[in-house]
Design a protein around this motif. Structure first.
Motif, short mmCIF file in Angstrom:
data_model
loop_
_atom_site.label_atom_id
_atom_site.label_comp_id
_atom_site.label_asym_id
_atom_site.label_seq_id
_atom_site.Cartn_x
_atom_site.Cartn_y
_atom_site.Cartn_z
N GLN A 1 1.92 4.24 -14.23
CA GLN A 1 0.99 5.26 -14.73
C GLN A 1 -0.49 4.88 -14.64
N ALA A 2 -0.82 3.61 -14.78
CA ALA A 2 -2.23 3.25 -14.65
C ALA A 2 -2.72 3.59 -13.25
N GLY A 3 -1.90 3.28 -12.26
CA GLY A 3 -2.28 3.60 -10.88
C GLY A 3 -2.40 5.10 -10.66
N THR B 1 8.23 11.30 -12.83
CA THR B 1 7.36 12.10 -13.72
C THR B 1 6.50 13.10 -12.95
N PHE B 2 6.84 13.38 -11.72
CA PHE B 2 5.94 14.15 -10.84
C PHE B 2 5.57 15.53 -11.39
N GLN B 3 6.51 16.22 -12.03
CA GLN B 3 6.18 17.55 -12.54
C GLN B 3 5.18 17.47 -13.70
N GLN B 4 5.40 16.51 -14.61
CA GLN B 4 4.44 16.33 -15.71
C GLN B 4 3.08 15.90 -15.17
N ILE C 1 -2.33 12.62 -4.00
CA ILE C 1 -1.62 11.81 -4.99
C ILE C 1 -0.25 11.45 -4.42
N THR C 2 -0.24 10.33 -3.75
CA THR C 2 0.99 9.90 -3.05
C THR C 2 1.65 8.73 -3.79
N ASN C 3 1.21 8.49 -5.00
CA ASN C 3 1.80 7.41 -5.80
C ASN C 3 3.29 7.68 -6.05
N ALA D 1 0.80 -1.24 0.00
CA ALA D 1 0.00 0.00 0.00
C ALA D 1 0.82 1.28 0.00
N GLN D 2 2.05 1.19 -0.48
CA GLN D 2 2.91 2.39 -0.45
C GLN D 2 3.05 3.09 -1.80
N CYS D 3 3.06 2.35 -2.90
CA CYS D 3 3.45 2.97 -4.18
C CYS D 3 2.29 3.40 -5.06
#
Ligand code: FES
Ligand code: FES
Length: 149
Positions: A101-103, A135-138, A127-129, A41-43
């Motif tokens: 990316q799906a998650g 890719t966080f900035q995009q 959004i803690t994925n 449950a972390q990623c």
């Protein structure tokens, strides 16, 4: 044995009720867009919607999904039309390797349903994925674009 509704389709899965929903979706229903990352449950790689809310399916027992609507990345587009989050992801070329990316898309779609115009603080809080490609900035730019769509 359990009966699930996945992307509007009723399916029977032959698993122990305590089996994580992720494995029922991937191995029994055959929908492999939902990924296994950490298993704890972390990623967020395994994020799906349960009655419209984002959940981490690696720690969600199948029994908890019975009688609810499960939506996976394969069920997010409607009648061949991409969800606005998917469209923004294409427009902003968010994915790199794509694994997470799906998650991420499922988490963001749930966020925009609750908060149609999220602030950066809302995004940071919900959004803690984890994306190993960074890719966080995009992701942030695409969320704001999807919110305007
Ligand atoms: S695989 Fe479920 S949160 Fe990482
Ligand atoms: S795009 Fe590679 S892990 Fe996120």
């Amino acid at each position: 044995m359990a009966r699930l509704t996945v992307n509007g389709r009723s399916v029977e899965v032959n698993v122990n009720p305590s089996t994580p929903l992720l494995w029922a979706i991937r191995e029994q229903v055959g929908l492999t867009g939902t990924k296994y990352g950490c298993g704890v449950a972390q990623c967020g790689a395994c994020t799906v919607h349960l009655d419209g809310k984002a959940v981490r399916s690696c720690v969600m027992p199948v029994a908890a999904a019975e009688g609810k609507q499960v939506t996976t990345i394969e069920g997010l587009a409607s009648n061949g039309v991409l969800h606005k989050v998917q469209k923004a992801w294409v427009d902003y070329e968010v994915p790199q390797c794509g694994y997470c990316q799906a998650g991420l898309i499922m988490a963001v779609a749930a966020l925009l349903k609750d908060k149609p115009k999220p602030t950066d603080a809302d995004i940071d809080a919900s959004i803690t994925n984890i994306c190993r490609c960074g890719t966080f900035q995009q992701v942030r730019e695409a969320i704001h674009a999807a919110a305007k769509a």
